[in-house]
Scaffold this motif. Structure first.
Motif, PDB file in Angstrom:
ATOM      1  N   ALA A   1      -8.588   9.847  -0.512  1.00  0.00           N
ATOM      2  CA  ALA A   1      -8.283   8.461  -0.899  1.00  0.00           C
ATOM      3  C   ALA A   1      -7.075   7.945  -0.114  1.00  0.00           C
ATOM      4  CB  ALA A   1      -8.027   8.378  -2.401  1.00  0.00           C
ATOM      5  N   ALA A   2      -6.063   8.791   0.057  1.00  0.00           N
ATOM      6  CA  ALA A   2      -4.886   8.400   0.831  1.00  0.00           C
ATOM      7  C   ALA A   2      -5.265   8.105   2.276  1.00  0.00           C
ATOM      8  CB  ALA A   2      -3.816   9.494   0.771  1.00  0.00           C
TER       9      ALA A   2
ATOM     10  N   LEU B   1      -6.966   1.712   6.206  1.00  0.00           N
ATOM     11  CA  LEU B   1      -6.965   0.267   5.924  1.00  0.00           C
ATOM     12  C   LEU B   1      -5.610  -0.357   6.265  1.00  0.00           C
ATOM     13  CD1 LEU B   1      -8.932   0.178   2.541  1.00  0.00           C
ATOM     14  CD2 LEU B   1      -9.724  -0.632   4.783  1.00  0.00           C
ATOM     15  N   ALA B   2      -4.532   0.339   5.921  1.00  0.00           N
ATOM     16  CA  ALA B   2      -3.194  -0.173   6.240  1.00  0.00           C
ATOM     17  C   ALA B   2      -3.008  -0.270   7.752  1.00  0.00           C
ATOM     18  CB  ALA B   2      -2.125   0.724   5.614  1.00  0.00           C
ATOM     19  N   CYS B   3      -3.458   0.745   8.471  1.00  0.00           N
ATOM     20  CA  CYS B   3      -3.357   0.721   9.939  1.00  0.00           C
ATOM     21  C   CYS B   3      -4.193  -0.407  10.527  1.00  0.00           C
ATOM     22  CB  CYS B   3      -3.779   2.067  10.527  1.00  0.00           C
ATOM     23  SG  CYS B   3      -2.603   3.396  10.200  1.00  0.00           S
ATOM     24  N   ALA B   4      -5.351  -0.646   9.932  1.00  0.00           N
ATOM     25  CA  ALA B   4      -6.211  -1.729  10.423  1.00  0.00           C
ATOM     26  C   ALA B   4      -5.535  -3.084  10.241  1.00  0.00           C
ATOM     27  CB  ALA B   4      -7.560  -1.700   9.711  1.00  0.00           C
TER      28      ALA B   4
ATOM     29  N   ALA C   1       0.824  -1.215   0.000  1.00  0.00           N
ATOM     30  CA  ALA C   1       0.000   0.000   0.000  1.00  0.00           C
ATOM     31  C   ALA C   1       0.856   1.263   0.000  1.00  0.00           C
ATOM     32  CB  ALA C   1      -0.934   0.002   1.204  1.00  0.00           C
ATOM     33  N   ILE C   2       2.109   1.153   0.412  1.00  0.00           N
ATOM     34  CA  ILE C   2       2.967   2.335   0.558  1.00  0.00           C
ATOM     35  C   ILE C   2       3.158   3.076  -0.767  1.00  0.00           C
ATOM     36  CG2 ILE C   2       5.288   3.122   1.192  1.00  0.00           C
ATOM     37  CD1 ILE C   2       5.227   0.870   3.365  1.00  0.00           C
TER      38      ILE C   2
ATOM     39  N   ALA D   1       7.634   5.892   8.082  1.00  0.00           N
ATOM     40  CA  ALA D   1       8.697   6.690   7.464  1.00  0.00           C
ATOM     41  C   ALA D   1       8.240   7.293   6.135  1.00  0.00           C
ATOM     42  CB  ALA D   1       9.945   5.840   7.265  1.00  0.00           C
ATOM     43  N   ALA D   2       7.583   6.499   5.309  1.00  0.00           N
ATOM     44  CA  ALA D   2       7.129   6.996   4.004  1.00  0.00           C
ATOM     45  C   ALA D   2       6.123   8.135   4.170  1.00  0.00           C
ATOM     46  CB  ALA D   2       6.520   5.855   3.192  1.00  0.00           C
TER      47      ALA D   2
END
Length: 185
Positions: free
Chosen positions: A34-35, A41-44, A16-17, A76-77
């Motif tokens: 959207a980000a 979702l990534a955190c979930a 996802a990054i 970091a990203a």
């Protein structure tokens, strides 16, 4: 096993990054929203992959290796992109630097202690730090695209500083525990 559901969720967080970077780089209100959705979702998946691995009995060395890397790459990203877009600027750059330096310190410390076969479990305060940090970054991702009344850039900066303070405390705690193990060996 790479194809277990928990490991696939972790890999999904890593994959996802690039999409998050592209959405932030476009820097339009729609791409910011959207980000934010993709970031949530990534955190979930960060929460879900560990929970599933434990409940399914699929805790693996690969998962223990990939999960913290995925977390640190994501943080970091996002921080680098928010700095590039000037969403993190001025004195708040110090908070971002503290967060990034702690992530590197703890990663190195964990790697060293792993060679000694010394576990470095995540503390309760470190979990709170992660939650505040994730929230701060989510608020800053939306930042200028959110409703002006909510003052999201200011709220994000305040949360980022709270995360930085918690980062210093937990980083110091990990360092002292690590040094104690180093002295013992």
């Amino acid at each position: 096993m790479l194809t277990s559901l928990p490991n696939l969720l972790t890999l999904g967080r890593i994959l996802a990054i690039p999409a998050l970077i592209i959405l932030l780089y476009m820097n339009e209100p729609g791409t910011r929203w959207a980000a934010l959705v993709l970031y949530i979702l990534a955190c979930a998946t960060d929460w879900l992959d560990g929970k599933l691995a434990r409940s399914m009995g699929e805790v693996s060395p690969l998962g223990r290796f990939l999960d913290p890397i995925a977390d640190k790459l994501l943080v970091a990203a996002i921080i680098i992109m928010l700095v590039a877009l000037s969403d993190i600027s001025g004195v708040s750059l110090l908070a971002a630097i503290v967060i990034l330096c702690r992530e590197i310190l703890v990663s190195g410390l964990r790697e060293y202690l792993a060679e000694l076969r010394v576990p470095m479990p995540v503390s309760r305060l470190a979990k709170w730090k992660t939650m505040v940090q994730m929230t701060a970054l989510g608020v800053l991702i939306l930042g200028p695209a959110g409703p002006a009344l909510l003052m999201l850039p200011l709220v994000g900066d305040v949360l980022l500083w709270i995360a930085a303070v918690l980062t210093l405390i937990t980083g110091y705690d990990y360092l002292m525990r690590g040094i104690a193990h180093m002295k013992a060996h």
